[in-house]
Each structure stands twice: as C-alpha cells, then as structure tokens.
Write a protein that holds these residues in place. Structure first.
Motif, PDB file in Angstrom:
ATOM      1  N   UNK A 109      24.720 -15.065 -23.485  1.00  0.00           N
ATOM      2  CA  UNK A 109      23.768 -16.139 -23.813  1.00  0.00           C
ATOM      3  C   UNK A 109      23.077 -16.658 -22.556  1.00  0.00           C
ATOM      4  N   UNK A 110      23.843 -16.843 -21.481  1.00  0.00           N
ATOM      5  CA  UNK A 110      23.278 -17.309 -20.211  1.00  0.00           C
ATOM      6  C   UNK A 110      22.265 -16.298 -19.688  1.00  0.00           C
ATOM      7  N   UNK A 111      22.638 -15.028 -19.673  1.00  0.00           N
ATOM      8  CA  UNK A 111      21.731 -13.984 -19.170  1.00  0.00           C
ATOM      9  C   UNK A 111      20.455 -13.903 -19.999  1.00  0.00           C
ATOM     10  N   UNK A 112      20.574 -14.019 -21.315  1.00  0.00           N
ATOM     11  CA  UNK A 112      19.387 -13.984 -22.171  1.00  0.00           C
ATOM     12  C   UNK A 112      18.462 -15.155 -21.875  1.00  0.00           C
ATOM     13  N   UNK A 113      19.044 -16.361 -21.709  1.00  0.00           N
ATOM     14  CA  UNK A 113      18.226 -17.540 -21.418  1.00  0.00           C
ATOM     15  C   UNK A 113      17.523 -17.399 -20.068  1.00  0.00           C
ATOM     16  N   UNK A 114      18.243 -16.937 -19.059  1.00  0.00           N
ATOM     17  CA  UNK A 114      17.642 -16.752 -17.733  1.00  0.00           C
ATOM     18  C   UNK A 114      16.566 -15.672 -17.756  1.00  0.00           C
ATOM     19  N   UNK A 115      16.829 -14.576 -18.445  1.00  0.00           N
ATOM     20  CA  UNK A 115      15.862 -13.480 -18.524  1.00  0.00           C
ATOM     21  C   UNK A 115      14.596 -13.943 -19.237  1.00  0.00           C
ATOM     22  N   UNK A 116      14.738 -14.666 -20.314  1.00  0.00           N
ATOM     23  CA  UNK A 116      13.587 -15.162 -21.062  1.00  0.00           C
ATOM     24  C   UNK A 116      12.741 -16.096 -20.204  1.00  0.00           C
ATOM     25  N   UNK A 117      13.397 -17.025 -19.510  1.00  0.00           N
ATOM     26  CA  UNK A 117      12.672 -17.967 -18.646  1.00  0.00           C
ATOM     27  C   UNK A 117      12.000 -17.235 -17.491  1.00  0.00           C
ATOM     28  N   UNK A 118      12.692 -16.248 -16.910  1.00  0.00           N
ATOM     29  CA  UNK A 118      12.127 -15.493 -15.795  1.00  0.00           C
ATOM     30  C   UNK A 118      10.889 -14.716 -16.238  1.00  0.00           C
ATOM     31  N   UNK A 119      10.959 -14.082 -17.396  1.00  0.00           N
ATOM     32  CA  UNK A 119       9.812 -13.315 -17.900  1.00  0.00           C
ATOM     33  C   UNK A 119       8.622 -14.232 -18.202  1.00  0.00           C
ATOM     34  N   UNK A 120       8.894 -15.409 -18.754  1.00  0.00           N
ATOM     35  CA  UNK A 120       7.821 -16.362 -19.027  1.00  0.00           C
ATOM     36  C   UNK A 120       7.169 -16.836 -17.726  1.00  0.00           C
ATOM     37  N   UNK A 121       7.994 -17.151 -16.730  1.00  0.00           N
ATOM     38  CA  UNK A 121       7.470 -17.590 -15.429  1.00  0.00           C
ATOM     39  C   UNK A 121       6.689 -16.470 -14.755  1.00  0.00           C
ATOM     40  N   UNK A 122       7.183 -15.249 -14.862  1.00  0.00           N
ATOM     41  CA  UNK A 122       6.495 -14.108 -14.256  1.00  0.00           C
ATOM     42  C   UNK A 122       5.115 -13.903 -14.894  1.00  0.00           C
ATOM     43  N   UNK A 123       5.041 -14.020 -16.196  1.00  0.00           N
ATOM     44  CA  UNK A 123       3.762 -13.883 -16.906  1.00  0.00           C
ATOM     45  C   UNK A 123       2.771 -14.939 -16.434  1.00  0.00           C
ATOM     46  N   UNK A 124       3.230 -16.187 -16.324  1.00  0.00           N
ATOM     47  CA  UNK A 124       2.359 -17.269 -15.851  1.00  0.00           C
ATOM     48  C   UNK A 124       1.878 -17.010 -14.425  1.00  0.00           C
ATOM     49  N   UNK A 125       2.794 -16.583 -13.560  1.00  0.00           N
ATOM     50  CA  UNK A 125       2.441 -16.340 -12.165  1.00  0.00           C
ATOM     51  C   UNK A 125       1.447 -15.181 -12.029  1.00  0.00           C
ATOM     52  N   UNK A 126       1.675 -14.103 -12.758  1.00  0.00           N
ATOM     53  CA  UNK A 126       0.769 -12.963 -12.675  1.00  0.00           C
ATOM     54  C   UNK A 126      -0.609 -13.310 -13.235  1.00  0.00           C
ATOM     55  N   UNK A 127      -0.652 -14.132 -14.280  1.00  0.00           N
ATOM     56  CA  UNK A 127      -1.944 -14.609 -14.789  1.00  0.00           C
ATOM     57  C   UNK A 127      -2.668 -15.413 -13.709  1.00  0.00           C
TER      58      UNK A 127
END
Length: 149
Positions: free
Chosen positions: A103-121
């Motif tokens: 559960x922890x890994x899924x939450x961190x991965x989801x947040x990281x992917x969302x942040x990465x998308x925002x940063x790349x945009x």
C-alpha cells in the motif's frame, strides 16, 4: 543517493554556446564544468543526435548550437539526455508480501508519477531563451553589460 546534474549542466552549456557566438571545444566545456572532456563528448552526443548541436573538427572547431534557444525546451534537453531520474524516491522491497508495504509503495508510486507528469508538462513550456533572458535581466539589474563569452 547523489543527484544527477546533467540537465542543469547541459542547459548551462547551451546558453553559453548561444551567448558566446562561437564553437566551444570539449576541453573548454570540460574546464567550465570541472569535468573531463570525454564526459562532455558523451553527454553532448544525445544533443547532437537530436539536432540541437553539432561538433566541428579542426581549427576553430568544437561544439556549436544548431537551433536557436527559443526552439529548444527543457523537455527537449531532458529527452536528449535519455530522461534521467527526476526523483530519487524508490519503493521498499524489504517485505514484498507485506500488504502495508504494498500500500505504501503504491501510494508513493502514484504520487511520484503525478508529480513527474506535472514537472514534464512544465519543462515543455520553458524555452531555453526564457532562461537566457532571465540571465540577461539579472545582469542588467546588477548594472553589468550584456554577456558575451
């Protein structure tokens, strides 16, 4: 974990190439970045393959900019560097069957992917000319003449 400074270093180099108005050898760039010319050549290769720079041999040769800074975004340079890791957060794998760890890994991965998308945009919307213009404004605010190498 040590950070990856290739993106900021290559942005630095590209702006110097444009503002200097002349080719820079790998040795010159290496000296500017406090690194080995071989590292410079290896790192610049991705930029050359994408058509942002060219390397010219012989007297007066070196690395030269092929595209204007307003035609290159941070995302372009990031892609040319084979997309180095943006964040150093990695999931834990100590207890791969533990539901809490999952559960922890899924939450961190989801947040990281969302942040990465925002940063790349955001990277896609920043042109190197924007950074170079900011630099020139800082020089002017200090009363210094426009920069030329």
């Amino acid at each position: 974990m040590r950070g990856d400074s290739r993106l900021s270093r290559m942005l630095h180099v590209l702006i110097h190439l444009e503002r200097g108005g002349q080719a820079m050898t790998s040795e010159m760039i290496g000296k500017m970045l406090s690194t080995n010319p071989v590292v410079v050549r290896r790192t610049m290769a991705g930029l050359r393959e994408r058509g942002y720079v060219q390397s010219v041999k012989g007297h007066g040769g070196g690395w030269a900019l092929l595209k204007p800074l307003n035609a290159i975004t941070l995302l372009d340079v990031y892609d040319a560097l084979d997309r180095p890791e943006l964040f150093c957060l990695v999931p834990s794998s100590d207890h791969a069957n533990c539901l809490v760890e999952i559960a922890v890994n899924d939450a961190l991965q989801s947040a990281r992917l969302e942040a990465e998308t925002l940063l790349l945009d955001r990277f896609a919307g920043i042109r190197l000319s924007d950074i170079a213009d900011d630099f020139e404004q800082r020089m002017a605010a200090l009363g210094l003449p426009p920069h030329r190498d």
